[in-house]
Design a protein around this motif. Structure first.
Motif, PDB file in Angstrom:
ATOM      1  N   ARG A  12       0.814  -1.220   0.000  1.00 48.11           N
ATOM      2  CA  ARG A  12       0.000   0.000   0.000  1.00 48.11           C
ATOM      3  C   ARG A  12       0.845   1.267   0.000  1.00 48.11           C
ATOM      4  N   VAL A  13       2.158   1.077  -0.002  1.00 44.58           N
ATOM      5  CA  VAL A  13       3.065   2.237  -0.015  1.00 44.58           C
ATOM      6  C   VAL A  13       3.611   2.413  -1.429  1.00 44.58           C
ATOM      7  N   PRO A  14       3.227   3.475  -2.137  1.00 36.10           N
ATOM      8  CA  PRO A  14       3.716   3.651  -3.503  1.00 36.10           C
ATOM      9  C   PRO A  14       5.213   3.914  -3.523  1.00 36.10           C
ATOM     10  N   GLY A  15       5.856   3.397  -4.534  1.00 39.21           N
ATOM     11  CA  GLY A  15       7.301   3.609  -4.641  1.00 39.21           C
ATOM     12  C   GLY A  15       7.728   3.699  -6.086  1.00 39.21           C
ATOM     13  N   PRO A  16       8.969   4.132  -6.320  1.00 40.38           N
ATOM     14  CA  PRO A  16       9.475   4.235  -7.689  1.00 40.38           C
ATOM     15  C   PRO A  16       9.773   2.861  -8.262  1.00 40.38           C
ATOM     16  N   VAL A  17       9.877   2.804  -9.562  1.00 40.31           N
ATOM     17  CA  VAL A  17      10.326   1.572 -10.222  1.00 40.31           C
ATOM     18  C   VAL A  17      11.657   1.898 -10.885  1.00 40.31           C
ATOM     19  N   THR A  18      12.716   1.225 -10.445  1.00 35.71           N
ATOM     20  CA  THR A  18      14.040   1.512 -10.984  1.00 35.71           C
ATOM     21  C   THR A  18      14.665   0.245 -11.544  1.00 35.71           C
ATOM     22  N   VAL A  19      15.616   0.445 -12.454  1.00 36.16           N
ATOM     23  CA  VAL A  19      16.514  -0.637 -12.859  1.00 36.16           C
ATOM     24  C   VAL A  19      17.920  -0.174 -12.491  1.00 36.16           C
ATOM     25  N   PHE A  32      19.115  -5.209 -12.145  1.00 35.00           N
ATOM     26  CA  PHE A  32      17.907  -5.766 -11.517  1.00 35.00           C
ATOM     27  C   PHE A  32      16.897  -4.644 -11.274  1.00 35.00           C
ATOM     28  N   THR A  33      15.624  -5.020 -11.276  1.00 33.13           N
ATOM     29  CA  THR A  33      14.540  -4.087 -10.980  1.00 33.13           C
ATOM     30  C   THR A  33      14.433  -3.904  -9.475  1.00 33.13           C
ATOM     31  N   ALA A  34      14.273  -2.672  -9.026  1.00 29.84           N
ATOM     32  CA  ALA A  34      14.179  -2.398  -7.590  1.00 29.84           C
ATOM     33  C   ALA A  34      13.225  -1.250  -7.309  1.00 29.84           C
ATOM     34  N   ASN A  35      12.387  -1.442  -6.295  1.00 23.53           N
ATOM     35  CA  ASN A  35      11.541  -0.324  -5.848  1.00 23.53           C
ATOM     36  C   ASN A  35      12.023   0.212  -4.502  1.00 23.53           C
ATOM     37  N   SER A  36      13.162  -0.291  -4.027  1.00 18.63           N
ATOM     38  CA  SER A  36      13.648   0.086  -2.689  1.00 18.63           C
ATOM     39  C   SER A  36      14.590   1.281  -2.727  1.00 18.63           C
ATOM     40  N   LEU A  72      12.448   4.469 -13.893  1.00 20.16           N
ATOM     41  CA  LEU A  72      11.723   4.234 -15.137  1.00 20.16           C
ATOM     42  C   LEU A  72      10.523   5.176 -15.276  1.00 20.16           C
ATOM     43  N   ALA A  73      10.204   5.456 -16.523  1.00 16.80           N
ATOM     44  CA  ALA A  73       9.089   6.352 -16.835  1.00 16.80           C
ATOM     45  C   ALA A  73       7.855   5.539 -17.215  1.00 16.80           C
ATOM     46  N   HIS A  74       6.716   6.206 -17.182  1.00 15.95           N
ATOM     47  CA  HIS A  74       5.458   5.624 -17.645  1.00 15.95           C
ATOM     48  C   HIS A  74       5.681   5.037 -19.039  1.00 15.95           C
ATOM     49  N   GLY A  75       5.295   3.773 -19.255  1.00 13.99           N
ATOM     50  CA  GLY A  75       5.498   3.127 -20.542  1.00 13.99           C
ATOM     51  C   GLY A  75       6.678   2.173 -20.554  1.00 13.99           C
ATOM     52  N   GLU A  76       7.454   2.160 -19.470  1.00 13.92           N
ATOM     53  CA  GLU A  76       8.614   1.268 -19.412  1.00 13.92           C
ATOM     54  C   GLU A  76       8.331   0.015 -18.573  1.00 13.92           C
ATOM     55  N   PRO A 143       6.951   9.496 -14.088  1.00 14.63           N
ATOM     56  CA  PRO A 143       7.549   8.253 -13.600  1.00 14.63           C
ATOM     57  C   PRO A 143       6.539   7.110 -13.501  1.00 14.63           C
ATOM     58  N   LEU A 144       7.077   5.907 -13.602  1.00 16.62           N
ATOM     59  CA  LEU A 144       6.306   4.702 -13.320  1.00 16.62           C
ATOM     60  C   LEU A 144       6.281   4.537 -11.805  1.00 16.62           C
TER      61      LEU A 144
END
Ligand SMILES: Cc1cc2nc3c(=O)[nH]c(=O)nc-3n(C[C@H](O)[C@H](O)[C@H](O)COP(=O)(O)O)c2cc1C
Length: 176
Positions: A12-19, A32-36, A72-76, A143-144
């Motif tokens: 329930r905590v929104p976070g970024p989506v990164t590689v 690797f993909t990380a939201n942390s 990452l941005a919206h669409g990625e 951002p995504l």
């Protein structure tokens, strides 16, 4: 503390989506993909990302002297999914090109943060990679966001103008 209660709460905590990417001493690329991902300190400029000790990328990242965080941005969405998938060549799609510090970066990303390795901290079943920021890149892309175990994107002024999304109140918070 029940594990599922914690994962349910964190969903329930929104976070970024990164590689997050790096290159090892042999020239092999890792990611690797990380939201942390989060910022830690302004002086000195430090950020962190947490990496599971069981991940196939753990050895490479904990030995790395630098890494690049691609927000990452919206669409990625597909990029995010590919860099979370096991047993595939995550760089096969050629959408990662040399960027800051020569590390693999996405030109579609809305933010890139290039770091030298400041510290690797032990934290339960994860290692915390603390990076000292040496370079950043930003643009205006949306951002995504990872929320409720799904990819989303924040509503923008444009969404509200065109009515393409549910109207939402957009708060412009002061910089911190
Ligand atoms: C949206 C999303 C966020 C993730 N965030 C993290 C993270 O912050 N840290 C982490 O170690 N793995 C995270 N993962 C999992 C990794 O991307 C990857 O799937 C995992 O390290 C297993 O990969 P392996 O095949 O290299 O072992 C995330 C996956 C997704 C889809």
């Amino acid at each position: 503390m029940e594990r599922t209660a914690l994962t349910r709460a964190m969903a329930r905590v929104p976070g970024p989506v990164t590689v997050v990417t790096t290159i090892d001493g042999t020239g092999k690329r890792w990611g690797f993909t990380a939201n942390s991902f989060t910022s830690v300190s302004l002086d000195p400029p430090l950020v962190l990302v947490c990496l599971n000790k069981t991940a196939s990328t753990h050895e490479a990242f904990t030995a790395a002297d630098r890494f690049l965080i691609n927000v990452l941005a919206h669409g990625e969405d597909e990029v995010a999914l590919r860099f979370a998938r096991s047993g595939v060549d995550r760089f096969a799609d050629a959408d990662m090109e040399p960027c800051e510090m020569g590390l693999p970066g996405s030109h579609g990303a809305c933010v890139r943060v290039a770091c030298s390795m400041h510290a690797v901290l032990d934290a339960g079943d994860h290692s915390i990679l603390v990076g000292r920021v040496v370079d950043t890149y930003t643009n205006d892309r949306t951002p995504l966001v990872y929320y409720n175990r799904a990819f989303a994107h924040p509503a923008t002024d444009t969404d509200a103008d065109t009515g393409t999304e549910e109207p939402v109140e957009i708060l412009h918070l002061a910089d911190w």
